[in-house]
Scaffold this motif. Structure first.
Motif, PDB file in Angstrom:
ATOM      1  N   GLY A   4      -1.518   3.057 -10.215  1.00 31.80           N
ATOM      2  CA  GLY A   4      -0.351   2.609 -10.093  1.00 31.80           C
ATOM      3  C   GLY A   4       0.241   3.004  -8.538  1.00 31.80           C
ATOM      4  N   LYS A   5      -0.549   3.658  -7.795  1.00 27.62           N
ATOM      5  CA  LYS A   5      -0.284   4.180  -6.565  1.00 27.62           C
ATOM      6  C   LYS A   5      -1.349   3.593  -5.620  1.00 27.62           C
ATOM      7  N   SER A  29       2.141   5.520  -2.163  1.00 25.27           N
ATOM      8  CA  SER A  29       3.193   4.590  -2.499  1.00 25.27           C
ATOM      9  C   SER A  29       2.707   3.766  -3.585  1.00 25.27           C
ATOM     10  N   THR A  30       3.517   3.182  -4.284  1.00 26.46           N
ATOM     11  CA  THR A  30       3.262   1.921  -4.810  1.00 26.46           C
ATOM     12  C   THR A  30       2.955   0.650  -4.010  1.00 26.46           C
ATOM     13  N   GLU A  51       3.652  -2.165  -4.237  1.00 30.15           N
ATOM     14  CA  GLU A  51       4.825  -3.070  -3.563  1.00 30.15           C
ATOM     15  C   GLU A  51       5.765  -2.316  -2.496  1.00 30.15           C
ATOM     16  N   THR A  52       5.368  -1.021  -2.175  1.00 30.48           N
ATOM     17  CA  THR A  52       6.252  -0.482  -1.245  1.00 30.48           C
ATOM     18  C   THR A  52       5.276  -0.063   0.144  1.00 30.48           C
TER      19      THR A  52
END
Length: 91
Positions: free
Chosen positions: A44-45, A79-80, A82-83
């Motif tokens: 997830g990261k 980070s994810t 998305e970010t």
């Protein structure tokens, strides 16, 4: 401090307020393949390279692998996906 699998590699991690930064340094005159187990992080990261464009994926088991050039270093922020910064790309 993290076990990088080679005594020529210094890997350390700092966590604060939900953020993670990872710094890895190669003190050898040879290229080294590094594999780190990052407790508490999973797929997830991603690890965003702070010195170069690019991201490193983390496996479901919390393992990230990459290579270090002779006397090279890599600094990452977790980070994810998305970010992660827009200009980062998977190597």
């Amino acid at each position: 401090m993290l076990d990088a699998g080679d005594t020529a590699v210094l890997a350390h991690r700092a966590d604060i307020d939900g953020g993670t930064v990872l710094a890895v340094h190669n003190f050898a005159d040879r290229k080294i393949d590094v594999e780190l187990t990052l407790d508490g992080l999973d797929s997830g990261k991603v690890l965003t390279d702070l010195l170069l464009d690019g991201t490193i994926e983390i496996s479901d088991e919390g393992v990230a692998g990459f290579d270090l050039e002779p006397y090279g270093c890599r600094w990452f922020r977790a980070s994810t996906p998305e970010t992660a910064p827009a200009d980062s790309t998977s190597p």
